[in-house]
Design an enzyme around this catalytic site. Sequence first.
Site, PDB file in Angstrom:
ATOM      1  N   GLY A   1       0.808  -1.217   0.000  1.00  0.00           N
ATOM      2  CA  GLY A   1       0.000   0.000   0.000  1.00  0.00           C
ATOM      3  C   GLY A   1       0.838   1.263   0.000  1.00  0.00           C
ATOM      4  O   GLY A   1       0.519   2.245  -0.685  1.00  0.00           O
ATOM      5  N   CYS A   2       1.924   1.252   0.754  1.00  0.00           N
ATOM      6  CA  CYS A   2       2.784   2.438   0.840  1.00  0.00           C
ATOM      7  C   CYS A   2       3.533   2.677  -0.468  1.00  0.00           C
ATOM      8  O   CYS A   2       3.759   3.826  -0.864  1.00  0.00           O
ATOM      9  CB  CYS A   2       3.752   2.304   2.007  1.00  0.00           C
ATOM     10  SG  CYS A   2       2.887   2.232   3.597  1.00  0.00           S
ATOM     11  N   THR A   3       3.897   1.613  -1.146  1.00  0.00           N
ATOM     12  CA  THR A   3       4.554   1.747  -2.441  1.00  0.00           C
ATOM     13  C   THR A   3       3.577   2.290  -3.476  1.00  0.00           C
ATOM     14  O   THR A   3       3.921   3.190  -4.256  1.00  0.00           O
ATOM     15  CB  THR A   3       5.150   0.399  -2.882  1.00  0.00           C
ATOM     16  OG1 THR A   3       6.122  -0.001  -1.904  1.00  0.00           O
ATOM     17  CG2 THR A   3       5.812   0.493  -4.243  1.00  0.00           C
TER      18      THR A   3
END
Length: 180
Positions: free
Chosen positions: A69-71
Amino acid sequence: MRKRFVAATLLTAGLGLSSAQAALPVGRSAPAFTLPASVAGHAFTFSLKDALRKGPVVVYFYPAAFTPGCTIEAHDFADAMDRFHALGATVIGVSMDDLATVTRFSISACRSRFAVAADTTGAIASRYDARKTSDQHAQRVSYVIAPDGRILSAHQDRAPDSHIETALATLEKWKAHSGH
């Protein structure tokens, strides 16, 4: 002081900006911070105060570098950087990762387009009510901060894709109403 707060609250209410689920309210002064950061693999010290001298700032907290998700969120912010720059905004991502990790993340996931900062103690995430209480990660929360230091919008959503469009919409409304 009270007049400025009321004016900021009325301004943001008039702009239709929201504080969807995030803990810090619209109109409040954003907590100042200075953190070690990296952009395009180059370490530097990020100061919110200094960045606000150039225009509005989007501060987004993310749980951990190199997670799916952060990527995705970092890629989406990188893809939208021309739009943020056209609105005069600086973007800074903040996680509780160490500087070496955010330095690598600044190149790969952020595509060398914007800075990410290392809040290793979680002190800044805590001041922004963005720290998870159960572990050593930040929650996915984003704030748009006006040059005067007031929070224009706060957005909390586990889904990464909504943060970019929410920040851009806030900045567009702010720019239209502020004359910048």
